[in-house]
Motif scaffolding. Structure first.
Motif, PDB file in Angstrom:
ATOM      1  N   ALA A  95      -7.680  31.506 -17.209  1.00  0.00           N
ATOM      2  CA  ALA A  95      -7.369  32.045 -18.692  1.00  0.00           C
ATOM      3  C   ALA A  95      -7.449  33.490 -18.716  1.00  0.00           C
ATOM      4  O   ALA A  95      -6.428  34.103 -19.279  1.00  0.00           O
ATOM      5  CB  ALA A  95      -8.503  31.471 -19.535  1.00  0.00           C
ATOM      6  N   LEU A  96      -8.204  34.330 -18.004  1.00  0.00           N
ATOM      7  CA  LEU A  96      -8.282  35.692 -18.034  1.00  0.00           C
ATOM      8  C   LEU A  96      -7.063  36.136 -17.252  1.00  0.00           C
ATOM      9  O   LEU A  96      -6.450  37.245 -18.021  1.00  0.00           O
ATOM     10  CB  LEU A  96      -9.507  36.233 -17.606  1.00  0.00           C
ATOM     11  CG  LEU A  96     -10.817  35.780 -18.226  1.00  0.00           C
ATOM     12  CD1 LEU A  96     -12.012  36.503 -17.710  1.00  0.00           C
ATOM     13  CD2 LEU A  96     -10.857  36.491 -19.882  1.00  0.00           C
ATOM     14  N   ARG A  97      -6.744  35.839 -16.435  1.00  0.00           N
ATOM     15  CA  ARG A  97      -5.562  36.203 -15.521  1.00  0.00           C
ATOM     16  C   ARG A  97      -4.272  35.977 -16.269  1.00  0.00           C
ATOM     17  O   ARG A  97      -3.584  36.605 -16.241  1.00  0.00           O
ATOM     18  CB  ARG A  97      -5.528  35.498 -14.217  1.00  0.00           C
ATOM     19  CG  ARG A  97      -6.447  35.901 -13.250  1.00  0.00           C
ATOM     20  CD  ARG A  97      -6.262  35.352 -11.762  1.00  0.00           C
ATOM     21  NE  ARG A  97      -7.214  35.475 -10.711  1.00  0.00           N
ATOM     22  CZ  ARG A  97      -8.079  34.580 -10.724  1.00  0.00           C
ATOM     23  NH1 ARG A  97      -7.786  33.379 -11.144  1.00  0.00           N
ATOM     24  NH2 ARG A  97      -9.139  34.878  -9.632  1.00  0.00           N
ATOM     25  N   ALA A  98      -4.409  34.882 -17.239  1.00  0.00           N
ATOM     26  CA  ALA A  98      -3.042  34.532 -18.049  1.00  0.00           C
ATOM     27  C   ALA A  98      -2.977  35.401 -19.139  1.00  0.00           C
ATOM     28  O   ALA A  98      -2.075  35.464 -19.838  1.00  0.00           O
ATOM     29  CB  ALA A  98      -3.285  32.972 -18.410  1.00  0.00           C
ATOM     30  N   GLY A  99      -4.062  36.365 -19.329  1.00  0.00           N
ATOM     31  CA  GLY A  99      -3.791  37.306 -20.521  1.00  0.00           C
ATOM     32  C   GLY A  99      -5.009  37.075 -21.556  1.00  0.00           C
ATOM     33  O   GLY A  99      -4.643  37.784 -22.667  1.00  0.00           O
ATOM     34  N   ALA A 100      -5.908  36.127 -21.596  1.00  0.00           N
ATOM     35  CA  ALA A 100      -6.859  35.886 -22.518  1.00  0.00           C
ATOM     36  C   ALA A 100      -7.764  37.190 -22.814  1.00  0.00           C
ATOM     37  O   ALA A 100      -7.701  37.720 -21.789  1.00  0.00           O
ATOM     38  CB  ALA A 100      -7.847  34.616 -22.353  1.00  0.00           C
ATOM     39  N   ASP A 101      -7.948  37.375 -24.099  1.00  0.00           N
ATOM     40  CA  ASP A 101      -8.652  38.619 -24.187  1.00  0.00           C
ATOM     41  C   ASP A 101     -10.295  38.383 -24.339  1.00  0.00           C
ATOM     42  O   ASP A 101     -10.873  39.295 -24.483  1.00  0.00           O
ATOM     43  CB  ASP A 101      -8.293  39.329 -25.450  1.00  0.00           C
ATOM     44  CG  ASP A 101      -6.748  39.853 -25.300  1.00  0.00           C
ATOM     45  OD1 ASP A 101      -6.416  40.740 -24.388  1.00  0.00           O
ATOM     46  OD2 ASP A 101      -6.046  39.373 -25.781  1.00  0.00           O
ATOM     47  N   GLY A 102     -10.422  37.048 -24.576  1.00  0.00           N
ATOM     48  CA  GLY A 102     -11.903  36.584 -24.838  1.00  0.00           C
ATOM     49  C   GLY A 102     -12.200  35.308 -24.486  1.00  0.00           C
ATOM     50  O   GLY A 102     -11.020  34.483 -24.536  1.00  0.00           O
ATOM     51  N   TYR A 103     -13.092  34.581 -24.188  1.00  0.00           N
ATOM     52  CA  TYR A 103     -13.425  33.239 -23.933  1.00  0.00           C
ATOM     53  C   TYR A 103     -14.824  32.942 -24.356  1.00  0.00           C
ATOM     54  O   TYR A 103     -15.907  33.439 -23.903  1.00  0.00           O
ATOM     55  CB  TYR A 103     -13.446  33.359 -22.173  1.00  0.00           C
ATOM     56  CG  TYR A 103     -13.235  32.059 -21.863  1.00  0.00           C
ATOM     57  CD1 TYR A 103     -12.143  31.568 -21.200  1.00  0.00           C
ATOM     58  CD2 TYR A 103     -14.198  30.964 -21.595  1.00  0.00           C
ATOM     59  CE1 TYR A 103     -12.102  30.430 -20.422  1.00  0.00           C
ATOM     60  CE2 TYR A 103     -14.295  29.716 -21.253  1.00  0.00           C
ATOM     61  CZ  TYR A 103     -12.954  29.305 -20.547  1.00  0.00           C
ATOM     62  OH  TYR A 103     -12.852  28.275 -19.760  1.00  0.00           O
ATOM     63  N   VAL A 104     -14.923  32.030 -25.361  1.00  0.00           N
ATOM     64  CA  VAL A 104     -16.005  31.553 -26.019  1.00  0.00           C
ATOM     65  C   VAL A 104     -16.273  29.951 -26.033  1.00  0.00           C
ATOM     66  O   VAL A 104     -15.018  29.149 -25.911  1.00  0.00           O
ATOM     67  CB  VAL A 104     -16.257  32.150 -27.335  1.00  0.00           C
ATOM     68  CG1 VAL A 104     -16.181  33.488 -27.494  1.00  0.00           C
ATOM     69  CG2 VAL A 104     -15.127  31.558 -28.273  1.00  0.00           C
ATOM     70  N   LEU A 105     -17.185  29.267 -25.758  1.00  0.00           N
ATOM     71  CA  LEU A 105     -17.305  28.113 -25.933  1.00  0.00           C
ATOM     72  C   LEU A 105     -17.502  27.321 -26.914  1.00  0.00           C
ATOM     73  O   LEU A 105     -18.087  28.240 -28.099  1.00  0.00           O
ATOM     74  CB  LEU A 105     -18.600  27.816 -24.962  1.00  0.00           C
ATOM     75  CG  LEU A 105     -18.745  28.130 -23.465  1.00  0.00           C
ATOM     76  CD1 LEU A 105     -19.929  27.879 -22.930  1.00  0.00           C
ATOM     77  CD2 LEU A 105     -17.259  27.686 -22.678  1.00  0.00           C
ATOM     78  N   LYS A 106     -17.291  26.136 -27.288  1.00  0.00           N
ATOM     79  CA  LYS A 106     -17.133  25.516 -28.624  1.00  0.00           C
ATOM     80  C   LYS A 106     -18.631  25.365 -29.108  1.00  0.00           C
ATOM     81  O   LYS A 106     -18.575  24.927 -30.374  1.00  0.00           O
ATOM     82  CB  LYS A 106     -16.499  24.116 -28.519  1.00  0.00           C
ATOM     83  CG  LYS A 106     -14.892  24.449 -28.496  1.00  0.00           C
ATOM     84  CD  LYS A 106     -14.060  23.130 -28.379  1.00  0.00           C
ATOM     85  CE  LYS A 106     -12.629  23.350 -28.199  1.00  0.00           C
ATOM     86  NZ  LYS A 106     -11.821  22.118 -28.323  1.00  0.00           N
ATOM     87  N   ARG A 107     -19.517  25.415 -28.197  1.00  0.00           N
ATOM     88  CA  ARG A 107     -21.001  25.307 -28.628  1.00  0.00           C
ATOM     89  C   ARG A 107     -21.382  26.553 -29.537  1.00  0.00           C
ATOM     90  O   ARG A 107     -22.547  26.468 -30.102  1.00  0.00           O
ATOM     91  CB  ARG A 107     -21.829  25.265 -27.445  1.00  0.00           C
ATOM     92  CG  ARG A 107     -22.052  26.414 -26.754  1.00  0.00           C
ATOM     93  CD  ARG A 107     -22.960  26.100 -25.279  1.00  0.00           C
ATOM     94  NE  ARG A 107     -22.211  25.393 -24.484  1.00  0.00           N
ATOM     95  CZ  ARG A 107     -22.569  25.155 -23.161  1.00  0.00           C
ATOM     96  NH1 ARG A 107     -23.780  25.834 -22.931  1.00  0.00           N
ATOM     97  NH2 ARG A 107     -21.858  24.252 -22.381  1.00  0.00           N
TER      98      ARG A 107
END
Length: 217
Positions: A95-107
């Motif tokens: 996801a980060l390589r694809a260009g995501a700027d942040g990554y958070v979990l649904k919890r």
């Protein structure tokens, strides 16, 4: 006061309306569109009107990782916040390589999610604690950002010592205002250095810059 304009791509029929209600019910935030698939999003989203896209990974049809790459190519300055149940290395780094700027979990709690959106909007790279630990562990296992090979690569790109300092601060996850305070320079100067860093590394966002500057082995 201007609002942070968001859009949602989420296929869960309970989560999607709940997110939209949360965002629209909070001062300073606005959800313009909520879609159940990437395909619907591609046809309905007006990307130039959105600041932050909240994007699930597991979706019917095209998945969120593929979508992140497409949306970034269409509008590089769009901020993408992955919102998912997946915490494994493959999903995170893809996801980060694809260009995501942040990554958070649904919890994450509703309050935490709103904080993550705000942080992203103001130049941060929000991560759930579990995700941040995985990224730190990956950097440790692949060598520190100050390794000789990485220093040589950044020197070859023509980065000045000050730009290297700014890049190191970005790698630590600091916001623009924090970088300005740490380096005793103005926020506009920070932004100018970051623009030059992106140009020299031939990237379009923080994630691409860090992936290129500090590649995993």
């Amino acid at each position: 006061m201007s609002k942070i304009r968001t859009a949602i791509i989420e296929d869960d029929h309970d989560i999607r309306p709940a997110l939209r209600l949360l965002i629209n019910g909070t001062d300073g935030y606005e959800c313009l569109t909520a879609c159940c698939s990437v395909e619907e999003g591609l046809s309905k989203l007006l990307l130039d009107q959105i600041d932050v896209l909240i994007l699930d990974i597991h979706l019917p049809g095209m998945n969120g990782v593929e979508a992140a790459s497409i949306f970034k190519k269409r509008r590089p300055e769009l901020l993408i916040l992955m919102f998912t149940v997946y915490a494994d290395d493959d999903h995170v780094f893809d996801a980060l390589r694809a260009g995501a700027d942040g990554y958070v979990l649904k919890r994450s709690s509703p309050a935490q999610l709103l904080k993550h959106i705000e942080e992203l909007f103001h130049g941060g790279a929000p991560m759930s604690p579990q995700i941040a630990r995985r990224i730190v562990q990956a950097f440790k296992s692949s060598g520190s950002p100050g390794s000789d090979a990485e220093s040589a690569a950044l020197a070859a790109a023509g980065l000045t010592p000050r730009e290297r300092e700014v890049l190191d601060q970005l790698a630590e996850g600091y916001l623009y205002k924090e970088i300005a305070r740490h380096l005793n320079i103005g926020i506009d100067t920070v932004k100018r250095h970051i623009t030059h860093i992106y140009q020299k590394l031939h990237v379009q966002n923080r994630t691409e810059a860090l992936n290129k500057a500090f590649p995993r082995k």
